[in-house]
Design an enzyme around this catalytic site. Structure first.
Site, short mmCIF file in Angstrom:
data_model
loop_
_atom_site.label_atom_id
_atom_site.label_comp_id
_atom_site.label_asym_id
_atom_site.label_seq_id
_atom_site.Cartn_x
_atom_site.Cartn_y
_atom_site.Cartn_z
N ILE A 136 0.87 -1.17 0.00
CA ILE A 136 0.00 0.00 0.00
C ILE A 136 0.91 1.22 0.00
O ILE A 136 2.06 1.15 0.42
CB ILE A 136 -0.98 0.02 1.20
CG1 ILE A 136 -0.24 -0.12 2.54
CG2 ILE A 136 -2.02 -1.07 1.06
CD1 ILE A 136 -1.16 -0.08 3.75
N ASP A 137 0.41 2.34 -0.52
CA ASP A 137 1.24 3.53 -0.68
C ASP A 137 1.78 4.03 0.67
O ASP A 137 1.20 3.76 1.74
CB ASP A 137 0.43 4.65 -1.33
CG ASP A 137 0.01 4.32 -2.75
OD1 ASP A 137 0.69 3.49 -3.38
OD2 ASP A 137 -1.00 4.89 -3.22
N LYS A 138 2.85 4.79 0.59
CA LYS A 138 3.49 5.34 1.79
C LYS A 138 2.49 6.03 2.71
O LYS A 138 2.46 5.78 3.91
CB LYS A 138 4.59 6.32 1.36
CG LYS A 138 5.19 7.11 2.52
CD LYS A 138 6.09 8.23 2.01
CE LYS A 138 6.53 9.14 3.15
NZ LYS A 138 7.30 10.31 2.68
N THR A 140 -0.77 5.83 2.73
CA THR A 140 -1.99 5.06 2.99
C THR A 140 -1.74 4.21 4.24
O THR A 140 -0.70 3.58 4.36
CB THR A 140 -2.34 4.15 1.81
OG1 THR A 140 -2.58 4.95 0.65
CG2 THR A 140 -3.57 3.31 2.11
N ARG A 236 -6.73 6.08 -5.99
CA ARG A 236 -6.50 7.52 -6.17
C ARG A 236 -6.75 7.93 -7.63
O ARG A 236 -7.36 8.96 -7.90
CB ARG A 236 -5.08 7.86 -5.74
CG ARG A 236 -4.82 7.51 -4.28
CD ARG A 236 -3.35 7.39 -3.96
NE ARG A 236 -2.68 8.70 -3.99
CZ ARG A 236 -1.37 8.85 -3.87
NH1 ARG A 236 -0.58 7.77 -3.74
NH2 ARG A 236 -0.83 10.05 -3.89
#
Length: 301
Positions: A136-138, A140, A236
């Site tokens: 998962i993104d930084k 998130t 996103r």
């Protein structure tokens, strides 16, 4: 080992750095610019500058430096372990933490913490991403599963590929969505105009996101989202595509709208079949404190 690429120009192509970052689509424009500064790019056998305007007949040689291998080291970083057995670990990742080391983030990542706190991790993804089945993104927050051995890794990755693992997210977006639920089915690929971003593009990979409205406010909507696919920045990008950008998103959303350190996106639920026993497991993670406080503020308004 470093390698050299040659490009023969037949028509005008604009700036050298912009052209090469597009032609070498696995490398960012900043990376290309660093090679140009090091003198690793020549035009007609002469070292050129990044802003050189490419002309028909030019011959470009670019030496592509092999990425330095990063040796991930254990670091005593606090992490929240939701579940652990001999095969699987489930982590509640905080916002702001990168999942695995890279040239820009050689330490302080979830992998560095895992190497310290967890005895065994699968080796399928190499030394830089041990045990990492999905990311998962930084910025998130929320749940992700980690494999402690190769058997578990293969079984969990298979469930993600077959869309039998469940991943549910909570997001706060700009605008009031009228439909109670919907599906965004639009292919995603790297944005040709900005290499840091992804976008809905015809030649992109199939991508499907389902959403459901949890709560509406005067200027925002709180959503529950489920993924069928797991493309980079998928939620996103899809939300931007339908016109409801994520609150706090520094890359895709309006800037400086709500206080926070990144997008208000939380991986709230994760479910999968245990790779060894077959038991169906489901895990939940509460919203982070900052997310909940912002949500309460929006609700009071």
């Amino acid at each position: 080992m470093d390698k050299t690429e040659q490009f023969q120009i037949t028509d005008e192509k604009g700036r050298l750095d912009k052209y090469l970052s597009s032609a070498l689509n696995e490398h960012s424009r900043s990376q290309v610019q660093s090679w140009i500064k090091e003198g690793l790019v020549t035009v007609n056998n002469e070292v050129a500058k990044a802003n050189y305007k490419i002309q028909p007949g030019d011959t470009i040689h670019a030496t592509i430096k092999e990425a330095e291998e990063i040796d991930a080291q254990p670091e005593d970083i606090a992490i929240t372990i939701v579940y652990e057995d001999s095969d699987v670990v489930v982590i509640d990742k905080p916002s702001g933490m990168v999942v695995h080391p890279s040239l820009g983030h050689p330490s302080g990542t979830l992998v560095n913490a895992l190497l310290y706190h967890v005895k065994d991790l699968s080796g399928i993804n190499g030394k830089i991403r041990p045990g990492i089945v999905h990311r998962i993104d930084k910025d998130t927050s929320g749940l992700l599963m980690v494999a402690k051995n190769d058997l578990a890794h293969e079984k969990l990755a298979e469930q993600l590929q077959n869309k039998t693992a469940g991943r549910e997210y909570i997001a706060l977006v700009h605008g009031v969505i009228e439909n109670d639920k919907g599906t965004i089915d639009a292919p995603i690929g790297r944005d040709p105009k900005n290499r840091k971003k992804f976008t809905v593009i015809e030649e992109g990979k199939p991508s499907v996101t389902h959403f459901e409205v949890i709560e509406r406010f005067s200027e925002y909507t709180l959503l529950r989202l489920n993924l069928e696919t797991g493309r980079t920045h998928q939620i996103r990008v899809h939300l931007e595509y339908i016109g409801y950008r994520m609150a706090g998103d520094p890359l895709y959303g309006p800037r400086k709208t709500l206080k926070g350190n990144g997008q208000f996106l939380h991986a709230a639920s994760l479910s999968f079949d245990h790779p060894r026993t077959g038991e169906h497991l489901t895990f939940q993670a509460d919203l982070p404190e900052e997310f909940q406080e912002t949500l309460d503020w929006v609700r009071r308004r």
